[in-house]
Design a protein around this motif. Structure first.
Motif, short mmCIF file in Angstrom:
data_model
loop_
_atom_site.label_atom_id
_atom_site.label_comp_id
_atom_site.label_asym_id
_atom_site.label_seq_id
_atom_site.Cartn_x
_atom_site.Cartn_y
_atom_site.Cartn_z
N ARG A 255 0.80 -1.21 0.00
CA ARG A 255 0.00 0.00 0.00
C ARG A 255 0.84 1.27 0.00
NH1 ARG A 255 -3.45 -3.54 1.97
NH2 ARG A 255 -5.65 -3.25 1.45
N LEU B 294 3.89 1.80 -0.95
CA LEU B 294 4.70 2.03 -2.15
C LEU B 294 3.88 1.98 -3.43
CD1 LEU B 294 7.95 0.04 -1.32
CD2 LEU B 294 7.40 2.43 -0.87
N GLY B 295 2.72 1.33 -3.37
CA GLY B 295 1.89 1.20 -4.57
C GLY B 295 0.60 1.97 -4.51
N GLY B 296 0.36 2.65 -3.39
CA GLY B 296 -0.89 3.39 -3.23
C GLY B 296 -0.60 4.80 -2.76
#
Lengths: 166, 57
Positions: B19, B21-23
């Motif tokens: 989350r 790093l990707g959100g």
């Protein structure tokens, strides 16, 4: 450098929640990740916020003000969408099935059962993210678990910030 | 590392990484200098999030 944790509203004004005095952008080690999560989660108790991606730093405050100005419509939209809601992750939506058709039916059943309890949903790599009203969290969690699914969170709405890979 | 961050909260490091790093909102490199006259409000939050300040539009 200034580290950005989240964007929210304070006194009706768009507000960035920051930490000042950083030397450089932090590496994504466990302590730094936990710090980011802990801060944003705490903020969530006090205000409507959308989390900023980990590791976001700017040189000075004028960049932040510029960002808030430039993206104010989008940010207010995001905040309106997540107000009063939290993110929950649902894992295990891989039903046991003997055939492909059975599998698809079971998956659809799970989704149809949970979707009415959520305001929004996003697919993540390892789980499905649901945006759920705070007072429906208990009911949602109970329903998911009754289907043999596991629930993670509550999370700040990392998956509902409008980014393509979020 | 699971479930230790807050009572009733289920969180693992894998979930965190996915989350964080990707959100989240992405601030990209197209930030331009601020224009206009906007007051900067500094508010110190309480001890729980001791070093967090606010920057307001």
């Amino acid at each position: 450098m200034i580290y950005l944790y989240a964007i929210g509203e304070s006194g009706g004004r768009l507000t960035a929640f920051v930490k000042r005095g950083l030397g450089s952008a932090p590496a994504p080690d466990p302590e730094a990740l936990l710090d980011h999560d802990r801060v944003v989660y705490s903020l969530m108790d006090r205000a409507t916020v959308v989390p900023v991606r980990f590791g976001t730093v700017v040189d000075d405050e004028s960049e932040i003000r510029s960002l808030l100005l430039k993206r104010r419509k989008e940010l207010r939209g995001l905040l309106a969408h997540v107000r009063g809601r939290v993110e929950l992750g649902v894992r295990g939506q891989q039903p046991k099935a003997r055939t492909g058709r059975e599998y698809m039916h079971a998956k659809l059943e799970m989704e149809r059962s949970l979707a009415p309890l959520a305001a929004d949903t996003r697919a993540r790599s390892k789980e499905t993210a649901y945006l759920v009203e705070r007072d429906l969290v208990g009911k949602f969690t109970e329903r998911a678990r009754s289907m043999g699914l596991s629930v993670t969170g509550p999370w700040p709405p990392y998956s509902f910030t409008g980014e393509l890979d979020g | 590392m699971t479930g230790t961050l807050a009572p009733g909260r289920e969180v693992t490091l894998v979930d965190l990484v996915d989350r964080l790093l990707g959100g989240g909102v992405v601030i990209s490199g197209d930030i331009t200098l601020a224009v206009g006259d906007i007051d900067l409000v500094h508010v110190s939050l309480r001890a729980l999030i001791a070093s967090v300040d606010k920057v307001t539009e």
